[in-house]
Design a protein around this motif. Structure first.
Motif, PDB file in Angstrom:
ATOM      1  N   ALA A   1      87.196 101.244  44.246  1.00  0.00           N
ATOM      2  CA  ALA A   1      88.295 101.984  44.865  1.00  0.00           C
ATOM      3  C   ALA A   1      87.771 102.974  45.897  1.00  0.00           C
ATOM      4  CB  ALA A   1      89.098 102.712  43.789  1.00  0.00           C
ATOM      5  N   ALA A   2      86.619 103.584  45.596  1.00  0.00           N
ATOM      6  CA  ALA A   2      86.019 104.531  46.535  1.00  0.00           C
ATOM      7  C   ALA A   2      85.666 103.855  47.854  1.00  0.00           C
ATOM      8  CB  ALA A   2      84.765 105.156  45.912  1.00  0.00           C
ATOM      9  N   LEU A   3      85.014 102.713  47.759  1.00  0.00           N
ATOM     10  CA  LEU A   3      84.656 101.979  48.975  1.00  0.00           C
ATOM     11  C   LEU A   3      85.914 101.533  49.717  1.00  0.00           C
ATOM     12  CD1 LEU A   3      82.438 100.814  50.755  1.00  0.00           C
ATOM     13  CD2 LEU A   3      82.432  98.779  49.303  1.00  0.00           C
ATOM     14  N   GLY A   4      86.909 101.067  48.966  1.00  0.00           N
ATOM     15  CA  GLY A   4      88.159 100.653  49.585  1.00  0.00           C
ATOM     16  C   GLY A   4      88.846 101.800  50.310  1.00  0.00           C
ATOM     17  N   ALA A   5      88.876 102.977  49.691  1.00  0.00           N
ATOM     18  CA  ALA A   5      89.520 104.138  50.305  1.00  0.00           C
ATOM     19  C   ALA A   5      88.817 104.557  51.581  1.00  0.00           C
ATOM     20  CB  ALA A   5      89.549 105.298  49.312  1.00  0.00           C
ATOM     21  N   MET A   6      87.498 104.512  51.567  1.00  0.00           N
ATOM     22  CA  MET A   6      86.731 104.888  52.760  1.00  0.00           C
ATOM     23  C   MET A   6      87.005 103.912  53.901  1.00  0.00           C
ATOM     24  SD  MET A   6      84.579 107.234  53.699  1.00  0.00           S
ATOM     25  CE  MET A   6      83.185 107.575  54.783  1.00  0.00           C
ATOM     26  N   ILE A   7      87.001 102.627  53.602  1.00  0.00           N
ATOM     27  CA  ILE A   7      87.279 101.627  54.625  1.00  0.00           C
ATOM     28  C   ILE A   7      88.723 101.760  55.117  1.00  0.00           C
ATOM     29  CG2 ILE A   7      87.494  99.142  55.079  1.00  0.00           C
ATOM     30  CD1 ILE A   7      85.180  98.717  53.098  1.00  0.00           C
ATOM     31  N   GLY A   8      89.640 102.053  54.185  1.00  0.00           N
ATOM     32  CA  GLY A   8      91.034 102.239  54.555  1.00  0.00           C
ATOM     33  C   GLY A   8      91.230 103.384  55.520  1.00  0.00           C
ATOM     34  N   HIS A   9      90.522 104.487  55.295  1.00  0.00           N
ATOM     35  CA  HIS A   9      90.638 105.627  56.205  1.00  0.00           C
ATOM     36  C   HIS A   9      90.055 105.293  57.573  1.00  0.00           C
ATOM     37  CE1 HIS A   9      90.827 109.784  57.552  1.00  0.00           C
ATOM     38  NE2 HIS A   9      89.615 109.601  58.045  1.00  0.00           N
ATOM     39  N   CYS A  10      88.921 104.635  57.581  1.00  0.00           N
ATOM     40  CA  CYS A  10      88.245 104.336  58.848  1.00  0.00           C
ATOM     41  C   CYS A  10      88.901 103.189  59.617  1.00  0.00           C
ATOM     42  CB  CYS A  10      86.776 103.998  58.590  1.00  0.00           C
ATOM     43  SG  CYS A  10      85.800 105.363  57.924  1.00  0.00           S
ATOM     44  N   TYR A  11      89.447 102.235  58.881  1.00  0.00           N
ATOM     45  CA  TYR A  11      90.026 101.044  59.514  1.00  0.00           C
ATOM     46  C   TYR A  11      91.392 100.698  58.917  1.00  0.00           C
ATOM     47  CZ  TYR A  11      85.189 100.547  61.051  1.00  0.00           C
ATOM     48  OH  TYR A  11      83.938 100.773  61.589  1.00  0.00           O
ATOM     49  N   PRO A  12      92.404 101.566  59.119  1.00  0.00           N
ATOM     50  CA  PRO A  12      93.734 101.305  58.548  1.00  0.00           C
ATOM     51  C   PRO A  12      94.468 100.206  59.315  1.00  0.00           C
ATOM     52  CG  PRO A  12      93.783 103.276  59.897  1.00  0.00           C
ATOM     53  CD  PRO A  12      92.350 102.831  59.850  1.00  0.00           C
ATOM     54  N   VAL A  13      94.989  99.252  58.594  1.00  0.00           N
ATOM     55  CA  VAL A  13      95.684  98.137  59.235  1.00  0.00           C
ATOM     56  C   VAL A  13      96.899  98.629  60.008  1.00  0.00           C
ATOM     57  CG1 VAL A  13      97.076  97.630  57.177  1.00  0.00           C
ATOM     58  CG2 VAL A  13      96.620  95.819  58.852  1.00  0.00           C
ATOM     59  N   TRP A  14      97.545  99.690  59.527  1.00  0.00           N
ATOM     60  CA  TRP A  14      98.768 100.201  60.158  1.00  0.00           C
ATOM     61  C   TRP A  14      98.500 100.783  61.541  1.00  0.00           C
ATOM     62  CZ3 TRP A  14     100.602  98.438  55.799  1.00  0.00           C
ATOM     63  CH2 TRP A  14     100.001  98.769  54.603  1.00  0.00           C
ATOM     64  N   LEU A  15      97.267 101.153  61.823  1.00  0.00           N
ATOM     65  CA  LEU A  15      96.926 101.759  63.117  1.00  0.00           C
ATOM     66  C   LEU A  15      96.015 100.846  63.933  1.00  0.00           C
ATOM     67  CD1 LEU A  15      96.283 105.472  62.000  1.00  0.00           C
ATOM     68  CD2 LEU A  15      98.360 104.488  62.994  1.00  0.00           C
ATOM     69  N   GLY A  16      96.142  99.553  63.701  1.00  0.00           N
ATOM     70  CA  GLY A  16      95.315  98.608  64.447  1.00  0.00           C
ATOM     71  C   GLY A  16      93.842  98.755  64.134  1.00  0.00           C
ATOM     72  N   PHE A  17      93.533  99.178  62.910  1.00  0.00           N
ATOM     73  CA  PHE A  17      92.156  99.366  62.438  1.00  0.00           C
ATOM     74  C   PHE A  17      91.415 100.469  63.212  1.00  0.00           C
ATOM     75  CE2 PHE A  17      93.358  94.956  61.549  1.00  0.00           C
ATOM     76  CZ  PHE A  17      93.225  94.944  60.179  1.00  0.00           C
ATOM     77  N   ARG A  18      92.167 101.379  63.822  1.00  0.00           N
ATOM     78  CA  ARG A  18      91.578 102.519  64.545  1.00  0.00           C
ATOM     79  C   ARG A  18      91.872 103.793  63.759  1.00  0.00           C
ATOM     80  NH1 ARG A  18      94.483 103.191  69.278  1.00  0.00           N
ATOM     81  NH2 ARG A  18      92.878 104.640  70.037  1.00  0.00           N
ATOM     82  N   GLY A  19      91.007 104.095  62.804  1.00  0.00           N
ATOM     83  CA  GLY A  19      91.229 105.232  61.938  1.00  0.00           C
ATOM     84  C   GLY A  19      90.302 106.393  62.216  1.00  0.00           C
ATOM     85  N   GLY A  20      90.052 107.180  61.175  1.00  0.00           N
ATOM     86  CA  GLY A  20      89.209 108.356  61.309  1.00  0.00           C
ATOM     87  C   GLY A  20      87.752 108.058  61.039  1.00  0.00           C
ATOM     88  N   LYS A  21      86.968 109.122  60.942  1.00  0.00           N
ATOM     89  CA  LYS A  21      85.526 108.964  60.753  1.00  0.00           C
ATOM     90  C   LYS A  21      85.107 109.150  59.304  1.00  0.00           C
ATOM     91  CE  LYS A  21      84.560 109.983  65.540  1.00  0.00           C
ATOM     92  NZ  LYS A  21      83.870 110.844  66.525  1.00  0.00           N
ATOM     93  N   GLY A  22      86.055 109.514  58.449  1.00  0.00           N
ATOM     94  CA  GLY A  22      85.829 109.438  57.015  1.00  0.00           C
ATOM     95  C   GLY A  22      85.169 110.615  56.341  1.00  0.00           C
ATOM     96  N   VAL A  23      84.993 111.731  57.040  1.00  0.00           N
ATOM     97  CA  VAL A  23      84.218 112.832  56.462  1.00  0.00           C
ATOM     98  C   VAL A  23      84.931 113.478  55.272  1.00  0.00           C
ATOM     99  CG1 VAL A  23      83.053 115.016  56.917  1.00  0.00           C
ATOM    100  CG2 VAL A  23      83.181 113.273  58.714  1.00  0.00           C
TER     101      VAL A  23
END
Length: 202
Positions: free
Chosen positions: A91-113
């Motif tokens: 879940a941790a890895l999934g959450a980090m990837i979700g923040h960095c590459y959210p499908v809802w924003l065209g995979f343009r997310g944050g830097k995950g800090v």
């Protein structure tokens, strides 16, 4: 890695659940709700707390920081409660990837800090606290948010080993590499001396 006691199907489920939770873009939501505009048109265009701070609204930036960290912690704690430590790491890895590459924003997310720090606090709180301390000390000295993030991420792998959380080492390395990858442009600017400082607009 921890012992794999959870079925592959459930591990995949919690990885996906973590991704969905992690992909919630609190920075953009808060900016819209508080009338701060579209974060894509502000500063670096990033959806994280550092860019929200460039709007001049410290409250919005603080809320973004807290919520981005909290979503990572929530993903981990839910998976741990309903499945186990192996699912929590998924879940941790999934959450980090979700923040960095959210499908809802065209995979343009944050830097995950913030999400990274929230994950670490939930997975292994002594390591999480130490990473936060590294971030704060580096930020106080350098006034460069990205450098602070890189220092906190880099220190995490050593802290995991020294503080007795070796079963998280592979996850820690993966998260650290992702942080560095997401900060690759910042690294170039740090090396050239053009990286912006904390609180600096534009």
């Amino acid at each position: 890695m921890p012992p794999i006691d959870t079925s592959i199907e459930m591990i995949l489920f919690w990885a996906l659940a973590g991704y969905v939770i992690g992909s919630i873009a609190f920075g953009m939501l808060l900016a819209r709700l508080m009338g701060l505009g579209n974060l894509r048109d502000i500063g670096s265009g990033n959806i994280g707390a550092t860019n929200v701070l460039r709007t001049g609204n410290k409250k919005a930036a603080a809320l973004t920081l807290l919520l981005d960290g909290a979503k990572g912690a929530v993903a981990v704690l839910l998976a741990r409660a309903f499945a186990g430590e192996d699912a929590a790491q998924a879940a941790a890895l999934g959450a980090m990837i979700g923040h960095c590459y959210p499908v809802w924003l065209g995979f343009r997310g944050g830097k995950g800090v913030a999400t990274f720090l929230g994950l670490m606090l939930a997975l292994a709180w002594p390591v999480g606290l130490a990473c936060c301390a590294v971030w704060l000390i580096t930020a106080a000295v350098s006034r460069i948010s990205s450098l602070s993030a890189l220092a906190a991420a880099a220190s995490s792998t050593f802290l995991l080993v020294f503080l007795g959380y070796g079963e998280m080492l592979l996850l820690g390395i993966a998260l650290t590499l992702l942080i560095f990858w997401r900060h690759r442009d910042n690294i170039r600017r740090i090396r050239s001396g053009t990286e912006s400082r904390i609180g600096q607009k534009g």
